[in-house]
Design an enzyme around this catalytic site. Structure first.
Site, PDB file in Angstrom:
ATOM      1  N   ARG A 176      40.672 -88.217  30.890  1.00  0.00           N
ATOM      2  CA  ARG A 176      41.772 -88.174  29.924  1.00  0.00           C
ATOM      3  C   ARG A 176      42.678 -86.986  30.251  1.00  0.00           C
ATOM      4  NH1 ARG A 176      40.206 -88.588  23.615  1.00  0.00           N
ATOM      5  NH2 ARG A 176      41.262 -86.590  23.385  1.00  0.00           N
TER       6      ARG A 176
ATOM      7  N   ARG B 149      33.643 -85.958  30.356  1.00  0.00           N
ATOM      8  CA  ARG B 149      34.004 -87.296  29.864  1.00  0.00           C
ATOM      9  C   ARG B 149      34.800 -88.084  30.909  1.00  0.00           C
ATOM     10  NH1 ARG B 149      36.727 -87.836  24.185  1.00  0.00           N
ATOM     11  NH2 ARG B 149      38.008 -86.164  25.057  1.00  0.00           N
TER      12      ARG B 149
ATOM     13  N   LYS C  52      33.073 -87.979  17.635  1.00  0.00           N
ATOM     14  CA  LYS C  52      33.694 -88.795  16.581  1.00  0.00           C
ATOM     15  C   LYS C  52      33.942 -90.228  17.068  1.00  0.00           C
ATOM     16  CE  LYS C  52      37.281 -86.011  16.251  1.00  0.00           C
ATOM     17  NZ  LYS C  52      36.917 -85.042  17.312  1.00  0.00           N
TER      18      LYS C  52
ATOM     19  N   ARG D 161      42.978 -77.158  22.503  1.00  0.00           N
ATOM     20  CA  ARG D 161      42.509 -78.127  21.494  1.00  0.00           C
ATOM     21  C   ARG D 161      41.413 -77.500  20.634  1.00  0.00           C
ATOM     22  NH1 ARG D 161      40.587 -82.621  25.237  1.00  0.00           N
ATOM     23  NH2 ARG D 161      39.857 -83.651  23.352  1.00  0.00           N
TER      24      ARG D 161
ATOM     25  N   ARG E 100      43.549 -83.668   9.904  1.00  0.00           N
ATOM     26  CA  ARG E 100      43.308 -82.555  10.818  1.00  0.00           C
ATOM     27  C   ARG E 100      43.939 -81.263  10.314  1.00  0.00           C
ATOM     28  NH1 ARG E 100      42.387 -85.490  15.895  1.00  0.00           N
ATOM     29  NH2 ARG E 100      41.875 -83.972  17.482  1.00  0.00           N
TER      30      ARG E 100
HETATM   31  P1  AP5 Z   1      33.685 -88.504  22.027  1.00  0.00           P
HETATM   32  O1  AP5 Z   1      32.925 -89.408  21.159  1.00  0.00           O
HETATM   33  O2  AP5 Z   1      34.792 -89.060  22.862  1.00  0.00           O
HETATM   34  O3  AP5 Z   1      34.170 -87.227  21.192  1.00  0.00           O
HETATM   35  P2  AP5 Z   1      35.361 -87.068  20.148  1.00  0.00           P
HETATM   36  O4  AP5 Z   1      34.883 -86.206  19.035  1.00  0.00           O
HETATM   37  O5  AP5 Z   1      35.917 -88.415  19.803  1.00  0.00           O
HETATM   38  O6  AP5 Z   1      36.340 -86.229  21.054  1.00  0.00           O
HETATM   39  P3  AP5 Z   1      37.873 -86.364  21.329  1.00  0.00           P
HETATM   40  O7  AP5 Z   1      38.127 -85.457  22.510  1.00  0.00           O
HETATM   41  O8  AP5 Z   1      38.344 -87.759  21.444  1.00  0.00           O
HETATM   42  O9  AP5 Z   1      38.461 -85.742  20.025  1.00  0.00           O
HETATM   43  P4  AP5 Z   1      39.803 -85.092  19.818  1.00  0.00           P
HETATM   44  O10 AP5 Z   1      39.733 -84.844  18.384  1.00  0.00           O
HETATM   45  O11 AP5 Z   1      40.127 -83.908  20.650  1.00  0.00           O
HETATM   46  O12 AP5 Z   1      40.839 -86.196  20.373  1.00  0.00           O
HETATM   47  P5  AP5 Z   1      41.798 -87.227  19.659  1.00  0.00           P
HETATM   48  O13 AP5 Z   1      41.907 -88.382  20.531  1.00  0.00           O
HETATM   49  O14 AP5 Z   1      41.440 -87.401  18.234  1.00  0.00           O
HETATM   50  O15 AP5 Z   1      32.633 -87.779  23.009  1.00  0.00           O
HETATM   51  C1  AP5 Z   1      33.040 -86.838  23.984  1.00  0.00           C
HETATM   52  C2  AP5 Z   1      32.096 -86.912  25.205  1.00  0.00           C
HETATM   53  O16 AP5 Z   1      30.785 -86.531  24.806  1.00  0.00           O
HETATM   54  C3  AP5 Z   1      31.957 -88.298  25.823  1.00  0.00           C
HETATM   55  O17 AP5 Z   1      31.830 -88.158  27.216  1.00  0.00           O
HETATM   56  C4  AP5 Z   1      30.661 -88.867  25.212  1.00  0.00           C
HETATM   57  O18 AP5 Z   1      30.036 -89.779  26.081  1.00  0.00           O
HETATM   58  C5  AP5 Z   1      29.837 -87.592  25.029  1.00  0.00           C
HETATM   59  N1  AP5 Z   1      28.942 -87.624  23.867  1.00  0.00           N
HETATM   60  C6  AP5 Z   1      29.271 -87.995  22.594  1.00  0.00           C
HETATM   61  N2  AP5 Z   1      28.214 -87.840  21.777  1.00  0.00           N
HETATM   62  C7  AP5 Z   1      27.210 -87.327  22.542  1.00  0.00           C
HETATM   63  C8  AP5 Z   1      25.849 -86.941  22.270  1.00  0.00           C
HETATM   64  N3  AP5 Z   1      25.338 -87.027  21.026  1.00  0.00           N
HETATM   65  N4  AP5 Z   1      25.107 -86.466  23.287  1.00  0.00           N
HETATM   66  C9  AP5 Z   1      25.638 -86.367  24.540  1.00  0.00           C
HETATM   67  N5  AP5 Z   1      26.899 -86.733  24.880  1.00  0.00           N
HETATM   68  C10 AP5 Z   1      27.681 -87.203  23.879  1.00  0.00           C
HETATM   69  O19 AP5 Z   1      43.188 -86.409  19.649  1.00  0.00           O
HETATM   70  C11 AP5 Z   1      43.921 -86.165  20.838  1.00  0.00           C
HETATM   71  C12 AP5 Z   1      45.223 -85.443  20.497  1.00  0.00           C
HETATM   72  O20 AP5 Z   1      46.037 -86.278  19.634  1.00  0.00           O
HETATM   73  C13 AP5 Z   1      45.076 -84.138  19.711  1.00  0.00           C
HETATM   74  O21 AP5 Z   1      44.843 -83.043  20.583  1.00  0.00           O
HETATM   75  C14 AP5 Z   1      46.450 -84.050  19.014  1.00  0.00           C
HETATM   76  O22 AP5 Z   1      47.450 -83.622  19.901  1.00  0.00           O
HETATM   77  C15 AP5 Z   1      46.717 -85.500  18.658  1.00  0.00           C
HETATM   78  N6  AP5 Z   1      46.240 -85.880  17.311  1.00  0.00           N
HETATM   79  C16 AP5 Z   1      45.253 -86.782  17.016  1.00  0.00           C
HETATM   80  N7  AP5 Z   1      45.087 -86.891  15.696  1.00  0.00           N
HETATM   81  C17 AP5 Z   1      45.975 -86.036  15.117  1.00  0.00           C
HETATM   82  C18 AP5 Z   1      46.253 -85.669  13.774  1.00  0.00           C
HETATM   83  N8  AP5 Z   1      45.584 -86.200  12.740  1.00  0.00           N
HETATM   84  N9  AP5 Z   1      47.217 -84.737  13.553  1.00  0.00           N
HETATM   85  C19 AP5 Z   1      47.894 -84.175  14.567  1.00  0.00           C
HETATM   86  N10 AP5 Z   1      47.671 -84.467  15.880  1.00  0.00           N
HETATM   87  C20 AP5 Z   1      46.710 -85.389  16.149  1.00  0.00           C
END
Ligand code: AP5
Length: 270
Positions: free
Chosen positions: A191, A158, A26, A202, A101
């Site tokens: 991270r 990552r 994402k 997660r 979410r």
């Molecule tokens: P990346 O692009 O970073 O993936 P992502 O989907 O953004 O993953 P996240 O881990 O950031 O998502 P998340 O939803 O767990 O975290 P968030 O910060 O939102 O890619 C990941 C890796 O893969 C990288 O190394 C990249 O290089 C690689 N990659 C990407 N695409 C690729 C491809 N096509 N091929 C190969 N490699 C690839 O949330 C964190 C925390 O915040 C949550 O756990 C929760 O506690 C809280 N939170 C956030 N939003 C909310 C909400 N709306 N409600 C409640 N709690 C929330």
């Protein structure tokens, strides 16, 4: 200021949601949309991490929850999302990364968009006497589907640069020199929540609480699922295709998501 690649694509693309499991890409793909269309990325994970880093009241409450890999309560999310969406740079559209979410967040967002985005844009259109020129395209939800083992590789591998924010993956997109950023040579960091049991938590929060969000938008016929288990550039090309078709259809008053729903259905059942 728009860069070269946004010049012919800078237009109101409306709200775009990227929905997907942790590690689905994402954040990576949001940045591509930002570069191409000049709209902001609104990552609730980044907003929360910023609150944690600044030690705000919200950050203090969210910190332990995020460290366990659980979802922050809905009541805390609405305020930060509403504040961000009301900023001026969101008027030509935005990409939501990590929100909604839960089904409750999706319902809240629908009400917010109706009241503060779509109704206002049609008022502006009628004030100007031009129905379509000012109208904001409807919401499109793009679901990134990735195999479970690939998600684990992406999350455990990552690494990010604490100075410029560039993201790498030691298995899939390694830096030129181990553990150092290609651009500024800073030492890459992991991270906090990209560790063993937090990753499992997660992923299970996604299964139990976020998958219903896909069902919610599928019922509204707004969901377009794509195969995101492909190299970054191929996934980006699919996403741009969805946004372009959605934009064209919204000019004609049709719905891309409606048209693409059947394709998504067959992907989902694979
Ligand atoms: P990346 O692009 O970073 O993936 P992502 O989907 O953004 O993953 P996240 O881990 O950031 O998502 P998340 O939803 O767990 O975290 P968030 O910060 O939102 O890619 C990941 C890796 O893969 C990288 O190394 C990249 O290089 C690689 N990659 C990407 N695409 C690729 C491809 N096509 N091929 C190969 N490699 C690839 O949330 C964190 C925390 O915040 C949550 O756990 C929760 O506690 C809280 N939170 C956030 N939003 C909310 C909400 N709306 N409600 C409640 N709690 C929330």
């Amino acid at each position: 200021m728009a860069n070269e690649s946004t010049i012919d694509t800078a237009r109101n693309i409306g709200p775009v949601i990227l929905l997907g499991a942790p590690g689905a890409g994402k954040g990576t793909q949001s940045k591509k949309i930002v570069d191409r269309y000049g709209v902001p990325q609104i990552s609730t994970g980044d907003l929360l991490r910023d609150h944690v880093a600044r030690g705000t009241e919200l950050g203090l409450e969210a910190k332990a929850i995020m460290a366990r890999g659980e979802l922050v309560p809905d009541r805390l999310m609405y305020g930060i999302v509403a504040t961000r969406l009301r900023e001026a740079d969101c008027q030509r559209g935005f990409v939501l990364d990590g929100f909604p979410r839960t089904a409750a967040q999706a319902g809240w967002l629908d009400a917010f968009l109706k009241e503060e985005v779509f109704d206002k844009s049609s008022e502006k259109g009628s004030e100007n006497g031009s129905e379509s020129a000012e109208k904001c395209p409807q919401l499109v939800v793009i679901q990134l589907l990735v195999d479970y083992n690939q998600l684990l590789l992406r999350l455990t591998g990552r690494r990010s640069c604490p100075t410029c924010g560039r993201v790498y993956n030691i298995h899939l997109q390694p830096p030129l020199v181990d553990e150092l950023c290609d651009l500024d040579r800073s030492k890459l960091v992991i991270r906090d929540d990209d560790r063993g049991e937090v990753i499992s938590q997660r992923l299970s929060a996604y299964e139990n609480q976020t998958k219903p969000v896909a069902d919610y938008y599928r019922r509204q016929r707004r969901l377009v699922a794509i195969n995101a288990d492909r190299p970054v550039e191929e996934v980006t090309a699919q996403i741009f295709g969805v946004i372009e078709r959605h934009y064209q259809d919204s000019l004609l008053g049709a719905g891309t998501a409606q048209n693409e729903c059947q394709k998504s259905e067959s992907l989902r059942s694979k």
